[in-house]
Design an enzyme around this catalytic site. Structure first.
Site, PDB file in Angstrom:
ATOM      1  N   HIS A   1     -18.133 -18.488 -18.433  1.00 17.76           N
ATOM      2  CA  HIS A   1     -16.460 -18.464 -18.549  1.00 17.76           C
ATOM      3  C   HIS A   1     -16.288 -17.764 -20.073  1.00 17.76           C
ATOM      4  CE1 HIS A   1     -18.038 -21.968 -21.216  1.00 17.76           C
ATOM      5  NE2 HIS A   1     -16.804 -21.772 -21.924  1.00 17.76           N
TER       6      HIS A   1
ATOM      7  N   ASP B   1     -18.148 -34.618   4.071  1.00 16.83           N
ATOM      8  CA  ASP B   1     -19.780 -34.724   3.609  1.00 16.83           C
ATOM      9  C   ASP B   1     -20.284 -33.480   3.572  1.00 16.83           C
ATOM     10  OD1 ASP B   1     -22.416 -35.285   3.496  1.00 16.83           O
ATOM     11  OD2 ASP B   1     -22.478 -37.060   4.374  1.00 16.83           O
TER      12      ASP B   1
ATOM     13  N   LYS C   1     -12.902 -15.118 -21.758  1.00 14.21           N
ATOM     14  CA  LYS C   1     -12.300 -15.447 -23.240  1.00 14.21           C
ATOM     15  C   LYS C   1     -11.652 -14.017 -23.653  1.00 14.21           C
ATOM     16  CE  LYS C   1     -15.322 -19.264 -24.655  1.00 14.21           C
ATOM     17  NZ  LYS C   1     -14.456 -20.265 -24.928  1.00 14.21           N
TER      18      LYS C   1
ATOM     19  N   GLU D   1     -21.248 -25.549 -32.115  1.00 18.97           N
ATOM     20  CA  GLU D   1     -20.454 -26.493 -31.853  1.00 18.97           C
ATOM     21  C   GLU D   1     -20.579 -27.663 -32.413  1.00 18.97           C
ATOM     22  OE1 GLU D   1     -20.443 -26.699 -27.189  1.00 18.97           O
ATOM     23  OE2 GLU D   1     -22.512 -26.005 -27.390  1.00 18.97           O
TER      24      GLU D   1
ATOM     25  N   LYS E   1     -22.967 -21.527 -13.570  1.00 25.09           N
ATOM     26  CA  LYS E   1     -24.100 -21.806 -14.158  1.00 25.09           C
ATOM     27  C   LYS E   1     -24.209 -23.510 -14.080  1.00 25.09           C
ATOM     28  CE  LYS E   1     -24.265 -22.861 -18.934  1.00 25.09           C
ATOM     29  NZ  LYS E   1     -23.274 -23.844 -19.240  1.00 25.09           N
TER      30      LYS E   1
ATOM     31  N   ARG F   1     -15.690 -35.952  -1.167  1.00 25.49           N
ATOM     32  CA  ARG F   1     -16.323 -36.977  -0.278  1.00 25.49           C
ATOM     33  C   ARG F   1     -15.374 -38.373  -0.224  1.00 25.49           C
ATOM     34  NH1 ARG F   1     -19.177 -37.339  -5.230  1.00 25.49           N
ATOM     35  NH2 ARG F   1     -19.553 -39.530  -5.720  1.00 25.49           N
TER      36      ARG F   1
ATOM     37  N   HIS G   1     -24.109 -17.503 -21.987  1.00 24.26           N
ATOM     38  CA  HIS G   1     -23.160 -17.125 -22.951  1.00 24.26           C
ATOM     39  C   HIS G   1     -23.492 -16.175 -24.027  1.00 24.26           C
ATOM     40  CE1 HIS G   1     -21.116 -20.062 -20.758  1.00 24.26           C
ATOM     41  NE2 HIS G   1     -21.569 -20.980 -21.722  1.00 24.26           N
TER      42      HIS G   1
HETATM   43  C1  BG6 Z   1     -20.735 -24.758 -21.450  1.00 23.68           C
HETATM   44  C2  BG6 Z   1     -22.056 -25.515 -21.690  1.00 23.68           C
HETATM   45  O1  BG6 Z   1     -20.935 -23.716 -20.742  1.00 23.68           O
HETATM   46  O2  BG6 Z   1     -20.140 -24.005 -22.581  1.00 23.68           O
HETATM   47  C3  BG6 Z   1     -21.481 -26.595 -22.980  1.00 23.68           C
HETATM   48  O3  BG6 Z   1     -22.494 -25.972 -20.907  1.00 23.68           O
HETATM   49  C4  BG6 Z   1     -20.777 -26.040 -24.138  1.00 23.68           C
HETATM   50  O4  BG6 Z   1     -22.759 -27.203 -23.304  1.00 23.68           O
HETATM   51  C5  BG6 Z   1     -19.666 -24.962 -23.510  1.00 23.68           C
HETATM   52  O5  BG6 Z   1     -20.214 -27.073 -24.879  1.00 23.68           O
HETATM   53  C6  BG6 Z   1     -18.990 -24.440 -24.567  1.00 23.68           C
HETATM   54  O6  BG6 Z   1     -17.876 -23.699 -24.128  1.00 23.68           O
HETATM   55  P1  BG6 Z   1     -16.679 -23.240 -24.940  1.00 23.68           P
HETATM   56  O7  BG6 Z   1     -15.570 -22.654 -24.350  1.00 23.68           O
HETATM   57  O8  BG6 Z   1     -15.946 -24.518 -25.606  1.00 23.68           O
HETATM   58  O9  BG6 Z   1     -17.159 -22.479 -26.218  1.00 23.68           O
END
Ligand code: BG6
Length: 491
Positions: free
Chosen positions: A177, A92, A181, A215, A147, A50, A239
């Site tokens: 994602h 926009d 991996k 994490e 997501k 934008r 995930h």
């Molecule tokens: C994301 C989440 O999808 O994945 C995050 O929204 C999370 O909260 C992240 O930290 C972790 O991804 P990775 O690849 O670092 O394990």
């Protein structure tokens, strides 16, 4: 050079090109793909956002992105080529008329249009409608979204319906994602290329399975999003359930998208629902309190900057999952994920059953069972704990536990570990679908998650505190202890 003949060049349109995901990840990954000669010479990248154009804003963003995140020195020849692909459009996104500009910059004959929705989901519908009116789409065009695809089943259906109004199933790339991996993809190879595992992968030989995605980080400024969602929606709905389906699915007929999706959906349908009756026995939620991560003090979740001090969002969740089918009857899957745990560490543990009879009583009263550990990140690899004779000329044979350890960094020295987004962007541009998630998968996953969320709500469950830097609330230990088991915390 084979790639150049095989794949059609693209007009990659990134909506939200100056946002966080694009300027942290996507632009860097596109540069890496260009460097690896994986972008077709005629592929163009069009950034849409934008902000008023003052020169090529996309180029500036890419420059900053590489300055910040590129670990090696920039290859100036690649950069020159990469820069020439980029242009910027101010739009926009809520104004349908503005999308007509796109028809002027894409080349429908020469290139496949890929629309990457790197924006919050409330804009998805407007973008779909705008694209429909733009005159820029063809049957080959695709859209990529990530997501959160909804907050529950109902809202995810709304998003999927809005998308389906404009794009057919094959045109939609739903990204998780984790499926990009290396180590998650290796699960397919491990399971379906090794007879050892094909034949030892069910309730006859496996006692239980643990999936941990830990994490170290906290909320990292994403308070607004995370507090609405919590760790269950943020990590488990996508995930962890995706990893579970790779571990639990039947061998697919081939690696084609349809076959893989079909097997994954079957697993999701077989997950035993978590309900008001069993939620207390099968789940644990936690929220981190102040503590220490690697010796440094960190605040609790509700003490973070901008925090909702009354928040009931969970930052940790552990669940015993049962899969009601022939293969997995009686084999629990224990899933856990949390923020501010002792380390970033994702691992799958396949705990085999103990042998029924022990002839090595001199060494072990009870023989330890074999254990397969699949380390997803960071120290990627696979190891198996086996029992081995201790060398020597003792009168009796004595055994000890040893590890067969395959460390990917050792085994594949010098290989470039591809970022998940590099792989997924390439898959989208090449028209492949295997690594994307189907609508039905998303909706099945939400159905299971909604039932659990509903049970928490009805039983007024609140997350239990755990000090940052620990493995979650004590109740998570009890969850397994009740079944005579314990978490693998040895990292
Ligand atoms: C994301 C989440 O999808 O994945 C995050 O929204 C999370 O909260 C992240 O930290 C972790 O991804 P990775 O690849 O670092 O394990």
């Amino acid at each position: 050079m084979k790639n150049k003949k095989t794949f059609k060049p693209c007009d990659l349109v990134i909506f939200g090109a100056l946002g966080d995901l694009a300027t942290r990840k996507l632009l860097l990954c596109l540069y890496q793909l260009d460097k690896a000669n994986l972008l077709e010479p005629d592929t163009k990248i069009i950034g849409v956002d934008r902000f008023a154009d003052e020169g090529n804003l996309l180029l500036k963003a890419a420059n900053t992105c590489l300055e910040k995140f590129l670990k090696e020195e920039r290859d100036l020849l690649v950069w020159e080529r990469f820069s020439a692909r980029m242009s910027y459009l101010q739009m926009d996104l809520t104004q349908p008329d503005e999308y007509k500009q796109l028809a002027k910059v894409v080349d429908k004959e020469k290139r496949r249009m890929i629309n990457y929705f790197s924006v919050p989901p409330f804009l998805f519908k407007a973008i779909c409608q705008g694209l429909k009116l733009s005159g820029a789409l063809t049957p080959e065009s695709r859209m990529v979204m990530e997501k959160p695809i909804g907050y529950d089943l109902e809202s995810s259906k709304e998003i999927n319906d809005a998308v389906a109004d404009v794009f057919t199933g094959d045109q939609v790339c739903r990204i998780d994602h984790y499926l990009g991996k290396e180590t998650v993809l290796n699960l397919l190879a491990l399971r379906f290329a090794n007879s050892l595992f094909i034949t030892n992968w069910d309730h006859n030989t496996i006692d239980h399975i643990q999936i941990t995605v830990a994490e170290e980080i906290g909320i990292e400024g994403r308070w607004g999003y995370f507090d609405q969602s919590g760790q269950t929606r943020d990590m488990m709905q996508n995930h962890l359930l995706q990893i579970l389906t790779f571990i639990a699915m039947e061998p697919p007929v081939s690696l084609d998208a349809d076959n893989i999706h079909y097997e994954k959906i079957k697993v999701l349908k077989d997950l035993r629902p978590i309900t008001v009756e069993n939620v207390a026995d099968k789940t644990v939620r936690g929220q981190y309190a102040a503590g220490q991560i690697k010796g440094a003090a960190v605040p609790g979740y509700t003490e973070e900057e901008g925090a909702n001090t009354e928040s009931g969002a969970e930052t940790f969740v552990a669940v015993r999952v049962d899969i009601d089918n022939w293969r997995w009857a009686g084999v629990p899957f224990y899933l856990r994920t949390g923020k501010r745990l002792p380390a970033k560490h994702s691992e799958i543990i396949i705990q085999f059953k103990a042998l029924p009879h022990n002839i090595f009583k001199d060494s072990f009263e009870q023989l330890p069972a074999n254990k397969l550990s699949i380390r997803l990140q960071p120290d990627e690899g696979v190891d198996v704990e086996i029992l081995n004779k201790i060398p020597g000329i003792d009168e009796r044979i004595k055994v000890q536990e040893n590890k067969l350890d395959l460390s990917f960094s050792e085994a594949f020295k010098g290989s470039h570990i591809v970022d998940a987004y590099e792989r997924l962007l390439l898959e989208a541009m090449r028209g492949h679908s295997t690594l994307f998630i189907s609508r039905e998968e998303i909706e099945q996953a939400w159905t299971w998650i909604d039932s659990m969320q509903n049970a928490w709500q009805q039983t007024q469950d609140t997350p239990q505190p755990y000090p940052a830097g620990t493995w979650g609330p004590d109740a998570a230990t009890t969850l397994l202890a009740r079944d005579g088991r314990e978490w693998e915390n040895d990292i």
